[in-house]
Every structure is written in C-alpha cells, then in structure tokens.
Design a protein around this motif. Structure first.
Motif, short mmCIF file in Angstrom:
data_model
loop_
_atom_site.label_atom_id
_atom_site.label_comp_id
_atom_site.label_asym_id
_atom_site.label_seq_id
_atom_site.Cartn_x
_atom_site.Cartn_y
_atom_site.Cartn_z
N ALA A 2 0.80 -1.45 0.03
CA ALA A 2 0.00 0.22 -0.33
C ALA A 2 0.63 0.95 -0.26
N GLY A 3 1.76 1.22 0.36
CA GLY A 3 3.40 2.26 -0.17
C GLY A 3 3.20 3.33 1.40
N PHE A 4 3.04 2.44 2.74
CA PHE A 4 2.96 2.99 4.06
C PHE A 4 4.39 3.62 3.95
N THR A 5 5.15 3.72 5.25
CA THR A 5 6.90 4.82 5.02
C THR A 5 6.80 3.75 6.25
N GLN A 6 5.77 3.92 7.40
CA GLN A 6 6.39 3.16 8.45
C GLN A 6 5.54 2.18 9.87
N ILE A 7 5.81 0.82 10.01
CA ILE A 7 4.45 0.31 9.90
C ILE A 7 4.85 -0.18 11.37
N ASP A 8 4.38 -0.16 11.92
CA ASP A 8 4.13 -0.59 13.96
C ASP A 8 4.19 -1.58 13.38
N VAL A 9 4.78 -2.93 13.98
CA VAL A 9 3.49 -3.80 14.46
C VAL A 9 3.74 -4.23 15.62
N SER A 10 2.75 -4.99 16.51
CA SER A 10 2.40 -5.41 17.60
C SER A 10 2.73 -6.84 18.34
N PHE A 11 2.99 -8.12 18.77
CA PHE A 11 2.25 -9.64 18.41
C PHE A 11 2.62 -9.88 19.57
N ASP A 12 3.08 -11.10 19.92
CA ASP A 12 3.10 -12.36 21.15
C ASP A 12 4.47 -12.35 20.74
N THR A 13 5.03 -12.90 21.87
CA THR A 13 6.47 -14.21 22.38
C THR A 13 6.67 -15.34 21.70
N SER A 14 5.17 -16.08 21.75
CA SER A 14 5.19 -17.93 21.79
C SER A 14 5.63 -17.61 20.13
#
Length: 339
Positions: A79-91
């Motif tokens: 889509a062309g986003f310049t910054q992607i912040d990702v939150s996730f689990d640790t398992s």
C-alpha cells in the motif's frame, strides 16, 4: 472538480490548485510542478511525489499465525506506507524452515525439518525480502519497519523487466524438466521468491507514485503485475508436480511447449504492440484448447493437476494480453509501451 480560469496580464490564463492536493503533495510557493498535455487533457503532477503526511500504519498481529502476519505486513508494504508498527505475541510457532522464502524447496534439497519461529523472526524473514525497508526498532512485543530508500519510476521499469525474465526462465526450466532434466527445478521456488519480491516492490511503487506521464495506466499496470504474480505461482505449482512425477507423456510436453510460446508472445506485445502477434495469441489459444481436449485424457491424479495448471496458465496469459491491449490504447491510438 471545476476551476474558474482567471486572466492575468495581457495573454496569461491561470487556475488555482486544489488546497487538499497542494497539502497532500507538500506544494509550496515557487515549487515546480509537471504539466503534461495528453490530447485535450492537461495533467498536473508534483515534480517529485512526496509521501502523505503521517503515512504510518499499526498492524495488531497478536493471536495471528505467521502466514497471516506475513499477509498483513506485506499488504501494508504494498500500500506504500513509510512506517509499519507491528505488535505481536512472543510464543514461537512451528513452521517449515525458510518456507517463507522458498516454499517446498527444502523438501527436495534437505530433509524438510521444521523449526520453531517466533513472530519477530517471522517478521524479520519477511522484511529481508522486501525492497527498501528495514526493522529499525524492536522490543519484546513490538517492532517498527521503516522505509529507508525512496523508490523511483526507473526502478519500477527495471524491476518489471526482471519479472518477465524470471517468468520466462521458470517456464523454460519446466519445459526442460518435462523432457528429462529436472535438476534446475530444485531451485525454481527460490526464483519464485524473487518474483514475489519484485512484484511486491512494483505494486508498492504504483501505489506510492503511479505512472506520472500516464496516470490512467497505473490501475491497469497494477492488475497486470498482480496477475503476473498469479502466473508465477501457477508455474511454481506445476513444477512441484513435475518433481514428484517420474514420467510425463509426450502429449503433455508438446502442449506445455506451445503454452510456453504463448508466454513469449505476450512478453513481446507488452513492450511493443504487434497486431500480428496479438492475433496469433488468440488463434493459438483456440488451437491449444482443442489439442488438449483431443490428445490429453488425464488418468492419474498428477495428470489431472498438470491439466488444471496448464489451463490456468493459458487463461492467465489471455487475460494479461487483454489488459495489455488496454494499456497500449492511448487517446484512441495504440502506442509503444514506454510508461
């Protein structure tokens, strides 16, 4: 929208630029813009396309499987986003080693063991194959993917040509495998990974910048690149069945050889319209379909798969040809594809 023409001086006519367009493209006093005359239309575009302010997106990847994380992050990239912040689990999750890079390849090269990958490792594997972005910050449950280099239209053109070369290579190696030389097919999934990498990049450029000289072509090109990705996937699946099957019938080999020629014809007309070649594509498709119906009677499960993938490849080439005809039509005239 409409704009009133204003007379300034003796022979000068001007119009005002829409405020929202000016703000989105960061246009200021004394900046230059491109003005392109296309028939009766006048196209105004920024001298250099700027990113939209705040082109940041947050992806909540908690409770997602690694394949779904991949899809979500790669969609934001396209889509062309310049910054992607990702939150996730640790398992960690069980996943085929490097399957994100080369689906099924390890099965033929090594022993196909599985490994436990954490979501961050899965995201890192994805980012490693995305052009122009890197993970610049990460914590235990979050990471930031940021664009480090601005893509250009020139890079788009070069990358698109690479996509065609890879597709032609994949088809040629499948043909060789059908004739007995299967060694090269062991790496065809790696070729397909590069194909996906280049296609994602092209879609990103089209979403971020479009085709400045011919903006109306951007949507058609986006669909073409998307179908090229599907075509690569079909050839990859076809190659998997080739690796698993000991013998291929001469009839099947002959038909695929003619489909390979169809792909070569499409590549030719994409870059320079040729009426005779276009007519040849349509006429040959009818002949191939008739030949498949008359000479191929799938008996085994593998032959049914071969038959299905060949029909799909043939259909995709026709769809791509139709889109290419649309691409070459410009103000009622057919033109060479120079973007």
């Amino acid at each position: 929208m409409k704009r009133r023409v204003i007379k300034q001086g003796h022979n000068t006519l001007t119009i005002t630029l829409p405020h929202r367009w000016v703000k989105v493209n960061n246009i200021g006093p004394k900046d230059e813009v491109n003005v392109l005359q296309k028939g009766l239309d006048l196209i105004i575009s920024p001298q250099m396309h700027h990113d939209l302010p705040g082109r940041t997106i947050r992806v909540d990847a908690r409770d997602m499987s690694i394949p779904l994380i991949w899809r979500s992050v790669s969609s934001a990239y396209r889509a062309g986003f310049t910054q992607i912040d990702v939150s996730f689990d640790t398992s960690p999750q069980s996943k085929d080693i490097y399957s994100a890079f080369s689906y099924n390849t390890l099965r033929y090269l090594f022993d196909g063991k599985k490994s436990k990958l954490s979501p961050l490792e899965g995201i890192q594997a994805l980012v490693n194959r995305l052009v122009g972005v890197e993970i610049v910050d990460n914590t235990e449950q979050n990471c930031t993917i940021k664009e480090l280099a601005q893509p250009s239209q020139k890079e788009f053109e070069v990358t698109l040509r690479r996509i065609f070369m890879l597709l032609l290579t994949m088809a040629a190696e499948c043909r060789e495998a059908m004739e007995g030389n299967k060694e090269k097919l062991k790496a065809i999934h790696i070729i397909d990974t590069n194909l996906d990498r280049f296609e994602d990049f092209c879609l990103r450029v089209l979403n971020k910048k479009g085709i400045i000289e011919n903006p109306h072509k951007s949507h058609t090109l986006y669909t073409i690149v998307f179908l090229l990705e599907m075509l690569g996937d079909e050839i990859k699946k076809f190659s998997i069945h080739l690796l698993e099957e000991e013998t291929i019938s001469p009839e099947m080999t002959a038909v695929f050889g003619r489909i390979q020629k169809q792909l070569e014809r499409f590549h030719k007309i994409f870059y320079k319209h040729d009426r005779e070649t276009t007519l040849k594509i349509y006429a040959e498709e009818m002949k191939i379909r008739k030949l498949m119906k008359q000479t191929i009677s799938p008996r085994t499960e593998a032959e049914v798969e071969f038959f299905y993938h060949m029909k799909t490849i043939l259909r995709l080439v026709r769809s791509l040809t139709e889109l290419t005809i649309d691409l070459h039509v410009d103000n009622g005239e057919e033109e060479e594809n120079g973007f």
